[in-house]
Design a protein around this motif. Structure first.
Motif, mmCIF file in Angstrom:
data_model
loop_
_atom_site.group_PDB
_atom_site.id
_atom_site.type_symbol
_atom_site.label_atom_id
_atom_site.label_comp_id
_atom_site.label_asym_id
_atom_site.label_seq_id
_atom_site.Cartn_x
_atom_site.Cartn_y
_atom_site.Cartn_z
ATOM 1 N N LEU A 1 77.117 37.227 12.975
ATOM 2 C CA LEU A 1 76.367 38.254 13.980
ATOM 3 C C LEU A 1 75.029 38.115 13.853
ATOM 4 N N VAL B 1 78.369 38.229 19.036
ATOM 5 C CA VAL B 1 79.420 37.637 17.762
ATOM 6 C C VAL B 1 79.621 36.209 18.294
ATOM 7 N N VAL C 1 88.032 42.115 18.637
ATOM 8 C CA VAL C 1 87.132 43.217 17.954
ATOM 9 C C VAL C 1 87.665 44.480 18.548
ATOM 10 N N MET D 1 82.386 47.849 17.566
ATOM 11 C CA MET D 1 80.935 47.378 17.152
ATOM 12 C C MET D 1 80.321 48.370 17.072
ATOM 13 N N ARG E 1 78.098 47.772 25.339
ATOM 14 C CA ARG E 1 78.948 46.562 24.583
ATOM 15 C C ARG E 1 79.551 45.719 25.981
ATOM 16 N N THR F 1 82.570 43.548 26.218
ATOM 17 C CA THR F 1 83.596 43.022 25.545
ATOM 18 C C THR F 1 84.115 41.735 25.891
ATOM 19 N N ASP G 1 81.909 39.937 23.220
ATOM 20 C CA ASP G 1 81.901 40.378 21.906
ATOM 21 C C ASP G 1 80.542 40.493 21.553
ATOM 22 N N CYS H 1 73.975 45.242 12.855
ATOM 23 C CA CYS H 1 75.331 45.508 13.750
ATOM 24 C C CYS H 1 76.662 45.027 12.817
ATOM 25 N N ALA I 1 80.851 44.433 13.336
ATOM 26 C CA ALA I 1 82.225 44.208 14.298
ATOM 27 C C ALA I 1 83.152 44.322 13.460
ATOM 28 N N THR J 1 87.377 44.202 13.496
ATOM 29 C CA THR J 1 88.751 43.780 14.158
ATOM 30 C C THR J 1 90.073 44.676 14.191
ATOM 31 N N SER K 1 86.046 43.096 8.740
ATOM 32 C CA SER K 1 84.687 43.652 8.960
ATOM 33 C C SER K 1 83.468 42.758 9.015
#
Length: 125
Positions: free
Chosen positions: A4, A24, A31, A34, A74, A76, A79, A98, A100, A102, A113
């Motif tokens: 990231l 990402v 994910v 975020m 975001r 998606t 990501d 930031c 992320a 999952t 994470s």
């Protein structure tokens, strides 16, 4: 390897705006959320905003001090997470990172994470 990388930080005068970005890269499995966190000098890291999605509905939360001024969004499909910061105060100064997270899997019930290195935001009064 999942990475990231935050961008968009810098120096801005009080009342100004900045937009942070955090895509990402690498292979990451589903994910689910975020978020942006910040850490001011000598203070604990605090949540700025979080965007969670189950594929059908989105849930967004903000830290109390930024509500009404900051907007998290975001993408998606890529990501990526963004943070639009308006009406910046000197108290918003800090390192913005930031995160992320999952979805849970059989071999990892808590999910994974990932964190970026952070980008410095400095607001001059």
């Amino acid at each position: 390897q999942v990475q990231l990388v935050e961008s968009g930080g810098g120096l801005v005068q009080a009342g100004g705006s900045l937009r942070l970005s955090c895509p990402v890269s690498g292979s990451v499995f589903k994910v689910k959320s975020m978020a942006w966190y910040r850490e001011a000098h000598g203070q604990q890291r605090e949540l700025v905003g979080i965007h969670s999605s189950d594929g059908f509905t989105n849930h967004i939360e903000y830290g109390r001090s930024v509500k009404g001024r900051f907007t998290i969004s975001r993408d998606t499909t890529k990501d990526a997470v963004y943070l639009q910061m308006n009406s910046l105060h000197a108290e918003d100064t800090g390192v913005y990172s930031c995160n992320a997270w999952t979805v849970a899997t059989m071999d990892r019930p808590a999910g994974y994470s990932y964190w970026g290195q952070g980008t410095q935001v400095t607001v001059s009064s």
